[in-house]
Design a protein around this motif. Structure first.
Motif, mmCIF file in Angstrom:
data_model
loop_
_atom_site.group_PDB
_atom_site.id
_atom_site.type_symbol
_atom_site.label_atom_id
_atom_site.label_comp_id
_atom_site.label_asym_id
_atom_site.label_seq_id
_atom_site.Cartn_x
_atom_site.Cartn_y
_atom_site.Cartn_z
ATOM 1 N N ARG A 3 0.836 -1.206 0.000
ATOM 2 C CA ARG A 3 0.000 0.000 0.000
ATOM 3 C C ARG A 3 0.872 1.258 0.000
ATOM 4 N NH1 ARG A 3 -4.963 -0.920 4.226
ATOM 5 N NH2 ARG A 3 -6.008 -2.555 3.039
ATOM 6 N N LEU A 4 1.960 1.241 0.727
ATOM 7 C CA LEU A 4 2.867 2.385 0.781
ATOM 8 C C LEU A 4 3.512 2.629 -0.578
ATOM 9 C CD1 LEU A 4 4.270 4.543 2.492
ATOM 10 C CD2 LEU A 4 6.037 2.863 2.995
ATOM 11 N N ILE A 5 3.921 1.575 -1.254
ATOM 12 C CA ILE A 5 4.526 1.711 -2.580
ATOM 13 C C ILE A 5 3.500 2.249 -3.571
ATOM 14 C CG2 ILE A 5 5.531 0.411 -4.498
ATOM 15 C CD1 ILE A 5 6.822 -1.409 -2.370
ATOM 16 N N LYS A 6 2.271 1.742 -3.518
ATOM 17 C CA LYS A 6 1.218 2.233 -4.400
ATOM 18 C C LYS A 6 0.906 3.700 -4.123
ATOM 19 C CE LYS A 6 -2.464 -0.331 -4.689
ATOM 20 N NZ LYS A 6 -3.517 -1.346 -4.559
ATOM 21 N N LEU A 7 0.906 4.087 -2.850
ATOM 22 C CA LEU A 7 0.643 5.478 -2.495
ATOM 23 C C LEU A 7 1.755 6.392 -3.019
ATOM 24 C CD1 LEU A 7 -1.002 7.618 -0.918
ATOM 25 C CD2 LEU A 7 0.467 7.099 1.037
ATOM 26 N N LEU A 8 3.006 5.992 -2.849
ATOM 27 C CA LEU A 8 4.117 6.796 -3.340
ATOM 28 C C LEU A 8 4.098 6.902 -4.862
ATOM 29 C CD1 LEU A 8 7.019 5.648 -1.005
ATOM 30 C CD2 LEU A 8 5.803 7.827 -0.981
ATOM 31 N N PHE A 9 3.775 5.814 -5.540
ATOM 32 C CA PHE A 9 3.667 5.847 -6.990
ATOM 33 C C PHE A 9 2.540 6.769 -7.430
ATOM 34 C CE2 PHE A 9 1.927 4.156 -10.991
ATOM 35 C CZ PHE A 9 3.051 4.306 -11.785
ATOM 36 N N PHE A 10 1.405 6.704 -6.761
ATOM 37 C CA PHE A 10 0.269 7.562 -7.071
ATOM 38 C C PHE A 10 0.629 9.031 -6.867
ATOM 39 C CE2 PHE A 10 -3.605 9.774 -5.609
ATOM 40 C CZ PHE A 10 -4.363 9.669 -6.762
ATOM 41 N N ALA A 12 3.622 10.351 -6.987
ATOM 42 C CA ALA A 12 4.590 10.731 -8.015
ATOM 43 C C ALA A 12 3.889 11.008 -9.337
ATOM 44 C CB ALA A 12 5.638 9.633 -8.177
ATOM 45 N N VAL A 13 2.903 10.203 -9.700
ATOM 46 C CA VAL A 13 2.158 10.406 -10.943
ATOM 47 C C VAL A 13 1.362 11.699 -10.877
ATOM 48 C CG1 VAL A 13 0.269 9.499 -12.354
ATOM 49 C CG2 VAL A 13 2.078 7.979 -11.570
ATOM 50 N N ILE A 14 0.695 11.949 -9.772
ATOM 51 C CA ILE A 14 -0.073 13.183 -9.612
ATOM 52 C C ILE A 14 0.857 14.404 -9.646
ATOM 53 C CG2 ILE A 14 -1.504 14.507 -7.999
ATOM 54 C CD1 ILE A 14 -2.987 12.296 -9.448
ATOM 55 N N GLY A 15 2.018 14.297 -9.024
ATOM 56 C CA GLY A 15 2.980 15.394 -9.057
ATOM 57 C C GLY A 15 3.492 15.663 -10.454
ATOM 58 N N ALA A 16 3.767 14.615 -11.218
ATOM 59 C CA ALA A 16 4.245 14.784 -12.593
ATOM 60 C C ALA A 16 3.165 15.418 -13.467
ATOM 61 C CB ALA A 16 4.672 13.436 -13.167
ATOM 62 N N ILE A 17 1.932 14.998 -13.299
ATOM 63 C CA ILE A 17 0.830 15.588 -14.061
ATOM 64 C C ILE A 17 0.669 17.064 -13.697
ATOM 65 C CG2 ILE A 17 -1.689 15.566 -14.341
ATOM 66 C CD1 ILE A 17 -1.530 12.496 -14.127
ATOM 67 N N GLY A 18 0.785 17.380 -12.432
ATOM 68 C CA GLY A 18 0.682 18.769 -11.998
ATOM 69 C C GLY A 18 1.807 19.622 -12.551
ATOM 70 N N LEU A 19 3.017 19.081 -12.576
ATOM 71 C CA LEU A 19 4.159 19.818 -13.100
ATOM 72 C C LEU A 19 4.006 20.078 -14.592
ATOM 73 C CD1 LEU A 19 6.980 20.980 -12.475
ATOM 74 C CD2 LEU A 19 7.910 18.767 -13.126
#
Length: 44
Positions: A3-10, A12-19
């Motif tokens: 769950r922690l790995i999935k949360l960190l991946f999520f 990171a994806v949201i941050g990249a989309i925002g950037l």
């Protein structure tokens, strides 16, 4: 742990989309202004 790995991946994806969204739609034009400065030449 998974769950922690999935949360960190999520996050990171949201941050990249925002950037990428900010880079495309944000106001990134630099401020421009005229600069005049007197120059003294030492010609002898």
């Amino acid at each position: 742990m998974w769950r922690l790995i999935k949360l960190l991946f999520f996050l990171a994806v949201i941050g990249a989309i925002g950037l990428v969204g900010f880079a495309y739609f944000g106001d990134l034009t630099p401020q421009q202004q005229d600069v005049t400065e007197p120059v003294t030449l030492d010609v002898d």
